[in-house]
Write a protein that holds these residues in place. Structure first.
Motif, mmCIF file in Angstrom:
data_model
loop_
_atom_site.group_PDB
_atom_site.id
_atom_site.type_symbol
_atom_site.label_atom_id
_atom_site.label_comp_id
_atom_site.label_asym_id
_atom_site.label_seq_id
_atom_site.Cartn_x
_atom_site.Cartn_y
_atom_site.Cartn_z
ATOM 1 N N LEU A 1 -12.615 -1.374 -3.564
ATOM 2 C CA LEU A 1 -12.686 -0.181 -4.401
ATOM 3 C C LEU A 1 -12.400 -0.506 -5.869
ATOM 4 C CD1 LEU A 1 -11.006 2.524 -2.151
ATOM 5 C CD2 LEU A 1 -13.341 2.581 -3.038
ATOM 6 N N ALA A 2 -11.501 -1.440 -6.119
ATOM 7 C CA ALA A 2 -11.238 -1.847 -7.500
ATOM 8 C C ALA A 2 -12.482 -2.481 -8.115
ATOM 9 C CB ALA A 2 -10.055 -2.813 -7.540
ATOM 10 N N ARG A 3 -13.139 -3.349 -7.355
ATOM 11 C CA ARG A 3 -14.379 -3.969 -7.840
ATOM 12 C C ARG A 3 -15.449 -2.914 -8.088
ATOM 13 N NH1 ARG A 3 -16.881 -7.847 -3.986
ATOM 14 N NH2 ARG A 3 -18.146 -8.349 -5.812
ATOM 15 N N PHE A 4 -15.539 -1.947 -7.186
ATOM 16 C CA PHE A 4 -16.558 -0.903 -7.241
ATOM 17 C C PHE A 4 -16.366 0.018 -8.440
ATOM 18 C CE2 PHE A 4 -17.638 3.517 -5.961
ATOM 19 C CZ PHE A 4 -18.998 3.378 -5.734
ATOM 20 N N SER A 5 -15.118 0.317 -8.759
ATOM 21 C CA SER A 5 -14.822 1.408 -9.679
ATOM 22 C C SER A 5 -14.518 0.987 -11.110
ATOM 23 C CB SER A 5 -13.617 2.211 -9.146
ATOM 24 O OG SER A 5 -13.820 2.637 -7.825
ATOM 25 N N LEU A 6 -13.745 -0.063 -11.281
ATOM 26 C CA LEU A 6 -13.201 -0.373 -12.599
ATOM 27 C C LEU A 6 -14.255 -0.958 -13.522
ATOM 28 C CD1 LEU A 6 -9.807 -1.974 -11.502
ATOM 29 C CD2 LEU A 6 -10.285 0.424 -12.083
ATOM 30 N N ALA A 7 -14.293 -0.459 -14.730
ATOM 31 C CA ALA A 7 -15.218 -0.990 -15.724
ATOM 32 C C ALA A 7 -14.816 -2.419 -16.083
ATOM 33 C CB ALA A 7 -15.206 -0.114 -16.970
#
Length: 241
Positions: free
Chosen positions: A98-104
């Motif tokens: 989710l961090a990879r998916f979400s964070l710019a």
């Protein structure tokens, strides 16, 4: 030559050529950052480059917009601690995905970085991580601009008997105000308001955060589906009931 150094969480590793890898790390000051690690498949470095590991990272590039290269030193590993715990392993995989998916990319989220490190440490220690994971997803939504407002009822303004969340606005709704709309509202378990962290309550909370991940955040990121690792975590958690 541009260079910086700080600790970071390893989010992912993928092959690059015959002997190198591209790593994706999350750091406090430099956000989600990519770089090449030369010799990353070696017997020395491969055991260090495990997702979830805390690393001392030094990044160098000729120009700011280049991918650059990392040199890494281990600070602490976490993978070995969760390998024997399917539930904790799936939770860690979900959080990293989710961090990879979400964070710019290259955007700093210092407070959220600290919360991520705390969650990963709790997972490695095996204690208190279940409500921390739910809090982490709520914090992620907040960072991305889709935070939930659980401070009071969206209809009546009161902060008592808050039981539901509006799937449209993300605001809390009291039991009395739900009325005929009750079947269309999302659950607001006590754990999301600081109450006891029962497994069923956490699952209800993840149903609510999952709605906003899928129907608010994902469309804002180009309609990419949320990572499958989260669905697998929910499945494993559901089987643990």
């Amino acid at each position: 030559m541009i260079e910086w150094r700080e600790e970071g969480v390893l989010l992912s590793v993928r092959p690059h050529g015959e002997t190198s890898v591209i790593v994706e790390a999350f750091t406090r000051a430099h956000g989600r950052h990519l770089g090449v690690v030369r010799g990353g498949v070696s017997r020395k470095l491969a055991p260090v480059l495990q997702p979830g590991a805390q690393l001392d990272l030094r990044w160098k590039a000729r120009l700011e917009d280049h991918m650059g290269a990392f040199t890494v030193e281990p600070v602490r590993g976490r993978a070995a601690a969760v390998l024997g715990d399917r539930l904790a392993l799936s939770a860690m995989s979900s959080a990293l995905a989710l961090a990879r998916f979400s964070l710019a990319e290259r955007a700093a989220y210092p407070g959220f970085y600290d919360q991520t490190v705390a969650l990963l440490d709790a997972l490695a220690e095996g204690t208190g991580w279940l409500p921390a994971y739910l809090d982490w997803e709520m914090a992620l939504l907040d960072q991305m601009g889709f935070g939930l407002d659980l401070s009071g009822c969206a209809v009546r303004g009161v902060n008592e008997d808050l039981t539901f969340v509006s799937p449209r606005t993300g605001r809390a709704v009291s039991r009395q105000a739900a009325g005929a709309w009750v079947d269309r509202l999302l659950p607001l378990p006590e754990v999301m308001l600081g109450g006891p962290a029962h497994l069923d309550g956490v699952l209800e909370g993840l149903t609510t955060t999952g709605h906003f991940l899928e129907h608010k955040l994902a469309p804002a990121l180009g309609n990419r589906p949320p990572p499958e690792a989260r669905a697998r975590f929910i499945d494993v958690l559901s089987r643990a009931r």
